[in-house]
Scaffold this active site. Sequence first.
Site, PDB file in Angstrom:
ATOM      1  N   MET A 166      -8.044   0.247  -0.650  1.00 36.03           N
ATOM      2  CA  MET A 166      -8.733   1.383   0.011  1.00 36.03           C
ATOM      3  C   MET A 166      -9.178   2.771  -0.844  1.00 36.03           C
ATOM      4  SD  MET A 166      -7.065   1.197   3.797  1.00 36.03           S
ATOM      5  CE  MET A 166      -5.424   1.946   3.514  1.00 36.03           C
ATOM      6  N   GLY A 167      -9.294   2.248  -2.032  1.00 35.13           N
ATOM      7  CA  GLY A 167      -9.713   3.457  -2.990  1.00 35.13           C
ATOM      8  C   GLY A 167      -8.547   4.082  -3.609  1.00 35.13           C
ATOM      9  N   LEU A 209      -7.414   4.939  -6.345  1.00 33.46           N
ATOM     10  CA  LEU A 209      -7.062   4.044  -7.154  1.00 33.46           C
ATOM     11  C   LEU A 209      -6.214   4.576  -8.095  1.00 33.46           C
ATOM     12  CD1 LEU A 209     -10.119   1.831  -8.130  1.00 33.46           C
ATOM     13  CD2 LEU A 209      -8.613   1.596  -6.412  1.00 33.46           C
ATOM     14  N   HIS A 218      -2.898  -0.077  -8.939  1.00 33.43           N
ATOM     15  CA  HIS A 218      -4.113  -0.836  -8.424  1.00 33.43           C
ATOM     16  C   HIS A 218      -4.663  -1.556  -9.994  1.00 33.43           C
ATOM     17  CE1 HIS A 218      -4.672   1.924  -5.088  1.00 33.43           C
ATOM     18  NE2 HIS A 218      -4.489   0.755  -4.432  1.00 33.43           N
ATOM     19  N   GLN A 278      -6.794  -0.142  10.803  1.00 36.98           N
ATOM     20  CA  GLN A 278      -5.455  -0.442  10.383  1.00 36.98           C
ATOM     21  C   GLN A 278      -4.589   1.115  10.751  1.00 36.98           C
ATOM     22  OE1 GLN A 278      -6.416  -1.525   6.595  1.00 36.98           O
ATOM     23  NE2 GLN A 278      -4.476  -0.698   5.850  1.00 36.98           N
ATOM     24  N   GLY A 296      -0.117  -5.925  -3.873  1.00 34.10           N
ATOM     25  CA  GLY A 296       1.139  -5.458  -4.540  1.00 34.10           C
ATOM     26  C   GLY A 296       2.381  -5.810  -3.351  1.00 34.10           C
ATOM     27  N   GLU A 297       3.570  -5.867  -4.180  1.00 36.19           N
ATOM     28  CA  GLU A 297       4.805  -6.206  -3.452  1.00 36.19           C
ATOM     29  C   GLU A 297       5.463  -4.867  -2.642  1.00 36.19           C
ATOM     30  OE1 GLU A 297       7.886  -8.027  -5.734  1.00 36.19           O
ATOM     31  OE2 GLU A 297       6.497 -10.038  -5.718  1.00 36.19           O
ATOM     32  N   SER A 351      -1.315   5.475  -3.064  1.00 40.60           N
ATOM     33  CA  SER A 351      -2.360   6.457  -3.201  1.00 40.60           C
ATOM     34  C   SER A 351      -1.998   7.785  -2.575  1.00 40.60           C
ATOM     35  CB  SER A 351      -3.625   5.779  -2.394  1.00 40.60           C
ATOM     36  OG  SER A 351      -4.108   4.711  -2.997  1.00 40.60           O
ATOM     37  N   ARG A 352      -1.200   7.432  -1.452  1.00 40.56           N
ATOM     38  CA  ARG A 352      -0.509   8.520  -0.727  1.00 40.56           C
ATOM     39  C   ARG A 352       0.264   9.739  -1.801  1.00 40.56           C
ATOM     40  NH1 ARG A 352      -0.823   7.295   4.946  1.00 40.56           N
ATOM     41  NH2 ARG A 352      -1.371   5.089   5.056  1.00 40.56           N
TER      42      ARG A 352
HETATM   43  O1  PAF Z   1      -3.137  -2.325   0.981  1.00 44.87           O
HETATM   44  C1  PAF Z   1      -4.121  -1.892   1.286  1.00 44.87           C
HETATM   45  O2  PAF Z   1      -4.492  -1.109   0.270  1.00 44.87           O
HETATM   46  C2  PAF Z   1      -4.912  -2.112   2.502  1.00 44.87           C
HETATM   47  O3  PAF Z   1      -4.002  -2.278   3.357  1.00 44.87           O
HETATM   48  C3  PAF Z   1      -5.761  -3.445   2.350  1.00 44.87           C
HETATM   49  C4  PAF Z   1      -5.081  -4.802   2.002  1.00 44.87           C
HETATM   50  C5  PAF Z   1      -6.754  -3.290   1.189  1.00 44.87           C
HETATM   51  C6  PAF Z   1      -6.289  -3.729   3.880  1.00 44.87           C
HETATM   52  O4  PAF Z   1      -7.377  -2.673   3.996  1.00 44.87           O
END
Ligand code: PAF
Length: 281
Positions: free
Chosen positions: A27-28, A30, A34, A58, A146-147, A185-186
């Site tokens: 979701m960018g 990065l 990532h 989501q 990622g886990e 990212s948060r």
């Molecule tokens: O983990 C994420 O960044 C998101 O949930 C994903 C898998 C890209 C789906 O939007």
Amino acid sequence: MIVIHTARELRKQIQLKKTSVGLVPTMGALHTGHLSLVKRASEENQLVIVSIYVNPTQFNDKKDLENYPKNLDQDLELLQSSSENIILYAPENDDIYPDGMVPKNFDFGSLALHMEGFSRPGHFDGVATVVEALLKNTTPTRAYFGEKDFQQLTIIKELNKQLKLGVEIISCPIIREKNGLAMSSRNQLLSPKDREEAKVIFKSLEAILKHAEKWTPHQMKQFFIAEVENLKGFKVEYFSVASPSDLIPVDHIEQHKMYRIFVAVYAGKTRLIDTVELKRK
Ligand code: PAF
């Protein structure tokens, strides 16, 4: 690096190259976590597609969606310097939701009931809807996750199985900041003080693992809450010990069986999650 916005253009590129394709859905905003997925994907495939799409369905909380960090210019720079053979797929809404922005309904049984599934109603239907579209639009050989989002990863493996998509779903280890905080990212949304103090999450999990032979899940939870909530502005949303296969929380830990600890913590207004493996000898 090629930047593409529609599945049609993407298909042309993939056909042109006719190679193994590694997809890294994001979701960018990065970060190094990532980039570790991109690195692994480029080692294992001839072509890497990184998707950047902030998926509205989501987010069960509108404010969370509004505040989600976005930084496309920096993302482009990071990708450009990470590997040569990358296609950036930044789909328009129509490309993911041709029939309108509504998530599908999935049945993942117990996998989606607890932890994130309980705290964020509808979240996994949104995730599965976008991941299904991304996998179908990019037709990858392998897809990398990622886990840190272990429950998401497990649900995506199940989605791939249910829909017979035939993609190899690759799970990649959590990458941590120097102080132990799981990369996310948060983390960009945290104040410098909270970002430093948020190390308490992983430090407490590590401390719990040292007592894994004796403590019950309840004792572990008590310890975790006491450590984390000792800090101003920190609040534990959940602490669960669950089996990694069905993701059902347990009250008792058996010898030799694998478990995972799952936590969600608010640091101020920012929600952070983490997970570690747990096994009694
Ligand atoms: O983990 C994420 O960044 C998101 O949930 C994903 C898998 C890209 C789906 O939007």
